[in-house]
Design a protein around this motif. Structure first.
Motif, PDB file in Angstrom:
ATOM      1  N   GLN A 195      16.368  19.429  14.109  1.00 23.53           N
ATOM      2  CA  GLN A 195      15.587  18.363  14.672  1.00 23.53           C
ATOM      3  C   GLN A 195      14.369  18.821  16.354  1.00 23.53           C
ATOM      4  OE1 GLN A 195      16.653  15.024  12.889  1.00 23.53           O
ATOM      5  NE2 GLN A 195      14.982  14.113  14.609  1.00 23.53           N
ATOM      6  N   ALA A 203       9.916  10.595   9.627  1.00 24.22           N
ATOM      7  CA  ALA A 203       9.459  11.082  11.033  1.00 24.22           C
ATOM      8  C   ALA A 203       8.382  10.727  10.971  1.00 24.22           C
ATOM      9  CB  ALA A 203       9.659  12.297  11.472  1.00 24.22           C
ATOM     10  N   GLN A 204       7.385  11.546   8.532  1.00 22.38           N
ATOM     11  CA  GLN A 204       6.101  10.739   8.891  1.00 22.38           C
ATOM     12  C   GLN A 204       6.038   9.356   8.839  1.00 22.38           C
ATOM     13  OE1 GLN A 204       6.350  14.767   8.866  1.00 22.38           O
ATOM     14  NE2 GLN A 204       4.562  13.984   8.232  1.00 22.38           N
ATOM     15  N   HIS A 205       6.519   8.516   8.904  1.00 24.40           N
ATOM     16  CA  HIS A 205       6.543   7.197   8.926  1.00 24.40           C
ATOM     17  C   HIS A 205       6.431   5.976  10.174  1.00 24.40           C
ATOM     18  CE1 HIS A 205       5.918   7.222   4.480  1.00 24.40           C
ATOM     19  NE2 HIS A 205       6.518   8.571   4.113  1.00 24.40           N
ATOM     20  N   ASP A 206       5.698   5.007  10.023  1.00 25.06           N
ATOM     21  CA  ASP A 206       5.776   3.902  11.747  1.00 25.06           C
ATOM     22  C   ASP A 206       6.511   3.214  11.701  1.00 25.06           C
ATOM     23  OD1 ASP A 206       3.697   2.867  10.134  1.00 25.06           O
ATOM     24  OD2 ASP A 206       2.570   2.941  11.614  1.00 25.06           O
ATOM     25  N   ARG A 207       7.273   2.763   9.783  1.00 24.66           N
ATOM     26  CA  ARG A 207       7.711   1.724   9.670  1.00 24.66           C
ATOM     27  C   ARG A 207       8.620   1.860   8.597  1.00 24.66           C
ATOM     28  NH1 ARG A 207       2.257  -1.641   8.183  1.00 24.66           N
ATOM     29  NH2 ARG A 207       1.504   0.765   9.780  1.00 24.66           N
ATOM     30  N   GLN A 237       0.733  -1.128   0.000  1.00 24.95           N
ATOM     31  CA  GLN A 237      -0.207  -0.094   0.199  1.00 24.95           C
ATOM     32  C   GLN A 237       1.215   1.113   0.613  1.00 24.95           C
ATOM     33  OE1 GLN A 237      -3.791   0.498   0.354  1.00 24.95           O
ATOM     34  NE2 GLN A 237      -3.398  -1.250  -1.090  1.00 24.95           N
ATOM     35  N   THR A 238       0.981   2.115  -0.326  1.00 21.52           N
ATOM     36  CA  THR A 238       1.565   2.999  -1.026  1.00 21.52           C
ATOM     37  C   THR A 238       0.968   4.796  -0.303  1.00 21.52           C
ATOM     38  OG1 THR A 238       0.830   4.018  -3.172  1.00 21.52           O
ATOM     39  CG2 THR A 238       2.433   2.433  -2.299  1.00 21.52           C
ATOM     40  N   PRO A 239       1.245   5.676   0.338  1.00 23.05           N
ATOM     41  CA  PRO A 239       2.974   5.603  -0.121  1.00 23.05           C
ATOM     42  C   PRO A 239       3.384   4.827   1.149  1.00 23.05           C
ATOM     43  CG  PRO A 239       1.887   7.967   0.773  1.00 23.05           C
ATOM     44  CD  PRO A 239       0.862   6.942   0.589  1.00 23.05           C
ATOM     45  N   LYS A 247      -6.098   0.079  -4.594  1.00 31.18           N
ATOM     46  CA  LYS A 247      -6.443   0.750  -3.556  1.00 31.18           C
ATOM     47  C   LYS A 247      -7.743   0.319  -3.617  1.00 31.18           C
ATOM     48  CE  LYS A 247      -3.549   3.947  -1.833  1.00 31.18           C
ATOM     49  NZ  LYS A 247      -2.934   5.681  -2.072  1.00 31.18           N
ATOM     50  N   ARG A 255      -9.027  -2.325  -1.219  1.00 31.26           N
ATOM     51  CA  ARG A 255      -9.356  -1.994   0.534  1.00 31.26           C
ATOM     52  C   ARG A 255     -10.103  -0.857   0.543  1.00 31.26           C
ATOM     53  NH1 ARG A 255      -4.010   1.066   3.450  1.00 31.26           N
ATOM     54  NH2 ARG A 255      -4.923   2.218   5.183  1.00 31.26           N
ATOM     55  N   HIS A 303      15.461  15.338   3.077  1.00 33.05           N
ATOM     56  CA  HIS A 303      15.894  14.866   3.826  1.00 33.05           C
ATOM     57  C   HIS A 303      15.644  13.882   4.856  1.00 33.05           C
ATOM     58  CE1 HIS A 303      16.651  17.437   8.148  1.00 33.05           C
ATOM     59  NE2 HIS A 303      17.668  15.761   8.523  1.00 33.05           N
ATOM     60  N   TRP A 306      -0.900   5.647   6.802  1.00 30.71           N
ATOM     61  CA  TRP A 306      -1.215   5.579   5.265  1.00 30.71           C
ATOM     62  C   TRP A 306      -2.185   3.692   5.563  1.00 30.71           C
ATOM     63  CZ3 TRP A 306       3.166   7.987   5.494  1.00 30.71           C
ATOM     64  CH2 TRP A 306       2.498   9.518   5.488  1.00 30.71           C
ATOM     65  N   TRP A 316      11.986  21.347  14.428  1.00 32.31           N
ATOM     66  CA  TRP A 316      11.417  21.034  12.767  1.00 32.31           C
ATOM     67  C   TRP A 316      10.496  19.663  13.510  1.00 32.31           C
ATOM     68  CZ3 TRP A 316      12.322  16.709  11.406  1.00 32.31           C
ATOM     69  CH2 TRP A 316      13.561  16.891  10.913  1.00 32.31           C
ATOM     70  N   MET A 317      10.630  19.012  14.058  1.00 25.41           N
ATOM     71  CA  MET A 317      10.215  17.942  14.544  1.00 25.41           C
ATOM     72  C   MET A 317       8.847  17.820  15.356  1.00 25.41           C
ATOM     73  SD  MET A 317      10.989  14.196  13.307  1.00 25.41           S
ATOM     74  CE  MET A 317      11.983  14.251  13.750  1.00 25.41           C
ATOM     75  N   TRP A 328       3.389  15.958   0.614  1.00 24.30           N
ATOM     76  CA  TRP A 328       3.704  16.058   1.921  1.00 24.30           C
ATOM     77  C   TRP A 328       3.973  15.570   2.734  1.00 24.30           C
ATOM     78  CZ3 TRP A 328       2.102  18.211   5.973  1.00 24.30           C
ATOM     79  CH2 TRP A 328       1.016  19.003   6.171  1.00 24.30           C
ATOM     80  N   MET A 329       2.800  14.921   3.022  1.00 24.17           N
ATOM     81  CA  MET A 329       2.537  14.048   4.352  1.00 24.17           C
ATOM     82  C   MET A 329       4.154  12.681   4.182  1.00 24.17           C
ATOM     83  SD  MET A 329       1.426  14.314   7.445  1.00 24.17           S
ATOM     84  CE  MET A 329      -0.885  15.052   7.309  1.00 24.17           C
ATOM     85  N   ALA A 330       3.754  12.366   3.264  1.00 28.65           N
ATOM     86  CA  ALA A 330       4.667  11.097   3.000  1.00 28.65           C
ATOM     87  C   ALA A 330       6.236  11.737   2.817  1.00 28.65           C
ATOM     88  CB  ALA A 330       4.567   9.666   1.863  1.00 28.65           C
ATOM     89  N   LYS A 388      15.892   6.192  13.935  1.00 27.65           N
ATOM     90  CA  LYS A 388      14.396   5.813  15.469  1.00 27.65           C
ATOM     91  C   LYS A 388      14.523   4.520  14.912  1.00 27.65           C
ATOM     92  CE  LYS A 388      13.117  10.360  16.184  1.00 27.65           C
ATOM     93  NZ  LYS A 388      12.444  11.419  16.160  1.00 27.65           N
ATOM     94  N   CYS A 428      16.009  12.285   7.992  1.00 24.91           N
ATOM     95  CA  CYS A 428      15.656  12.576   9.437  1.00 24.91           C
ATOM     96  C   CYS A 428      13.740  12.823   9.145  1.00 24.91           C
ATOM     97  CB  CYS A 428      15.741  13.429   9.586  1.00 24.91           C
ATOM     98  SG  CYS A 428      17.947  13.489   9.801  1.00 24.91           S
ATOM     99  N   ALA A 429      13.380  13.853   7.925  1.00 25.27           N
ATOM    100  CA  ALA A 429      12.232  14.954   8.642  1.00 25.27           C
ATOM    101  C   ALA A 429      11.403  13.199   7.600  1.00 25.27           C
ATOM    102  CB  ALA A 429      12.107  16.485   7.697  1.00 25.27           C
TER     103      ALA A 429
END
Lengths: 382, 382
Positions: B322, A358-362, A12-14, B94, B97, A352, B382, B283-284, A283-285, A49, A354-355
């Motif tokens: 950060q 940080a928008q993702h959990d895996r 599933q994307t993004p 998608k 889903r 970047h 997502w 910025w984080m 930009w969220m992804a 992280k 780091c940035a």
């Protein structure tokens, strides 16, 4: 669906892809470089992280490591890391949480650069009985926090308050953040030498006053990469190098072909008259980071690659809304847009790491065969 | 520690604060405004991503609502929301889903703007038996996706493929994203009228071809706020208005005093010679969003307020690393920096509520007495 059956077409994307081969290569090169300079390596875990990445980056399963939040410290402590520095100047309201982590058998050190913080630490040490280790933050280059390396009086004042009050003076710590604005190898080598010299000067001021300074800790990805002599330094910290990004490529710290992180996206439409391909990675992804806008090559919100991770060339994410990426040819280029029908998948190199991370959990991990294997969780927050 | 004993001095920083009074007022004003214009309100939940906020924003516990990711759709479906539109052009990968969410009794509709997508939906409807509702995305102002409202042939072609293939043609959907670049009430009212007229024109093209078009859906926070006449429109969507941010204040959609979201931060140091106060909200915590850089008033990474939420005036987060925020007086101002010793707490109004919110996993809610009450979880990803 078991992970080993997932493919880049089925995810599933993004989502985030992490190239394990590039990660391992980046880490191996840095470890070898720093071992050759005779210093310990304390990887900064603020980019990745992830415990899985940490175990590759660290020189032992117990550390040493650097963290940017106490949530990271708690998470990595839970994974067996036993030697950490929390690399943001301590706030008095965080001392109880630091002691709670230390009570789990973790050698978690803190940093500070003021008498007010030193006095708060001493009050906490007296009240809690936790003789916590402290490094004094020294300002290598005017970038943000830290005491001027020439200000021996301030260094010694803080050092004496700490040792006199029952805290442990562990040493000095610097970060040559200004190196991020450079892109010339000789300037970066000079920045590394400036960082080293400032660290040694601060350490000598403490020692001349009879204070201990066993640790002399410096580091940033660019200066770690370009350091040629680290006499007097005991350890180097770096983090983003292991994953890499377009900004660090612009600095010259990594090569684009070394960047281990991409965002997998799906084409969801076109505005053909405008030369736009629309994807589901906005930009969220990708993050709002536009750091390359200040560099010689502006990569928009990211550089677009095929599924094998090869850049199409002049194709960037030229603009982004929250969940829409607008892919187009770089301004001024006469290259042609690739033919990418609705449903096509692309990979996007981030500005970047780091940035974007940080928008993702895996992380979805690409193994040596280019197949999607493991899923490595990552954390965020404080 | 029970939430009702937490205070702004006890919370771990950085963290998000949500002012429930402002949130309620913002929502009430919009509901009244849209009811007066005779249209339904479909709040966009992409900013808040919280079931607690959704229940305040929606006109019923079951919806309607708008979402920007399928993860939001799954989360809000789990909270009882039964009427949603997924507002990003559908990718073929998608559709399964979407059907899985719909099989839970949720009227989840999708949007698209191409024959390729319509054909993929029809193939999925035939294979799955899920006659899913579809809105055709129309381009109000050249901002990103959508079919030109004047392109009746394309609209009718897609509409006929959908209805002929067993999908449900629910209507047309537009988003006047270009309104974000404006800051003049008369221009915003004109943008709202342009959005309305484009929507009605597209709907009439479908109806003239004998196709159904029960829903005519438009919306953006600026055009929703400035719409004066919505004849022919059935529903309006808006999201960021309920929380507000400095960017929308720059557009004129909200007042700074209406912004319900702040980041709570702690002072961790000073560089007094430079006029810098360093906080633990980098910025984080604030996001990399620098949208106000393009507006008349550049707010840096955010506008700094005291604990009561009153702006200090000319004090902004001038730069950010950060996990470090560099607080300083706005360039060109002769104002004095407030006296904020180490450990002091400040609240920072964000540039962009959608981006700043996404850096966090919860809201600490400020109730009418200004006390920290509930913790409302929020989702990402997502």
């Amino acid at each position: 669906m078991p992970n080993d059956l997932q493919t880049l077409e089925a995810l599933q994307t993004p989502c985030l892809l992490l190239d394990e081969v590039r990660l391992n290569d980046n880490v191996s090169r840095m470890k070898k470089h720093l071992a050759g300079l005779g210093v310990a390596f304390r990887p900064h875990l603020k980019t990745a992280k992830s415990l899985d990445v940490a175990r590759i980056a660290m020189t032992s399963p117990e550390g040493p490591a650097m963290v940017s939040t106490l949530r990271e410290a708690e998470y990595f402590a839970g994974g067996g890391v036993r030697d950490m520095i929390y690399g943001v100047g301590i706030a008095p309201g965080k001392l109880a949480r630091v002691s709670a982590i230390r009570s789990r058998g973790v050698d978690l050190a803190i940093i500070l650069d003021s008498v007010e913080q030193a006095d708060a630490v001493v009050a906490h040490v007296r009240a809690s009985g936790d003789a916590m280790p402290v490094l004094i933050e020294v300002d290598a280059d005017g970038h943000r926090s830290g005491i001027a390396p020439s200000d021996a009086a301030a260094l010694v004042d803080i050092g004496r308050r700490l040792t006199g009050g029952g805290a442990v003076l562990r040493g000095v710590l610097l970060h040559a953040g200004d190196s991020y604005s450079m892109n010339d190898p000789s300037a970066l080598t000079a920045a590394a030498e400036n960082e080293r010299a400032a660290a040694v000067k601060a350490a000598e001021s403490l020692r001349a006053a009879g204070l201990p300074c066993p640790v002399v800790s410096i580091g940033s990805t660019p200066t770690a990469r370009y350091a040629r002599n680290l006499d007097g330094v005991t350890e180097v910290r770096a983090g983003v190098f292991m994953i890499g990004d377009l900004f660090q490529a612009g600095v010259g710290s990594v090569a684009i072909d070394d960047i281990a992180l991409t965002v997998l996206a799906t084409v969801i439409g076109h505005q053909r008259a405008k030369g736009w391909i629309i994807t589901d990675a906005g930009w969220m992804a990708l993050s709002r980071d536009r750091g390359t806008a200040r560099q010689q090559v502006d990569q928009g919100y990211g550089l677009v690659c095929d599924l094998a991770g090869r850049p199409y060339g002049e194709v960037i994410v030229a603009d982004a809304n929250q969940e829409h990426g607008i892919v187009a040819i770089r301004a001024g280029s006469s290259a042609a847009l690739p033919d990418l029908p609705v449903g096509s998948r692309v990979r996007i190199l981030p500005n970047h790491a780091c940035a974007t991370g940080a928008q993702h959990d895996r992380y979805h991990v690409l193994d040596a065969r280019g197949a999607v294997g493991a899923v490595w969780p990552r954390i965020n927050g404080w």
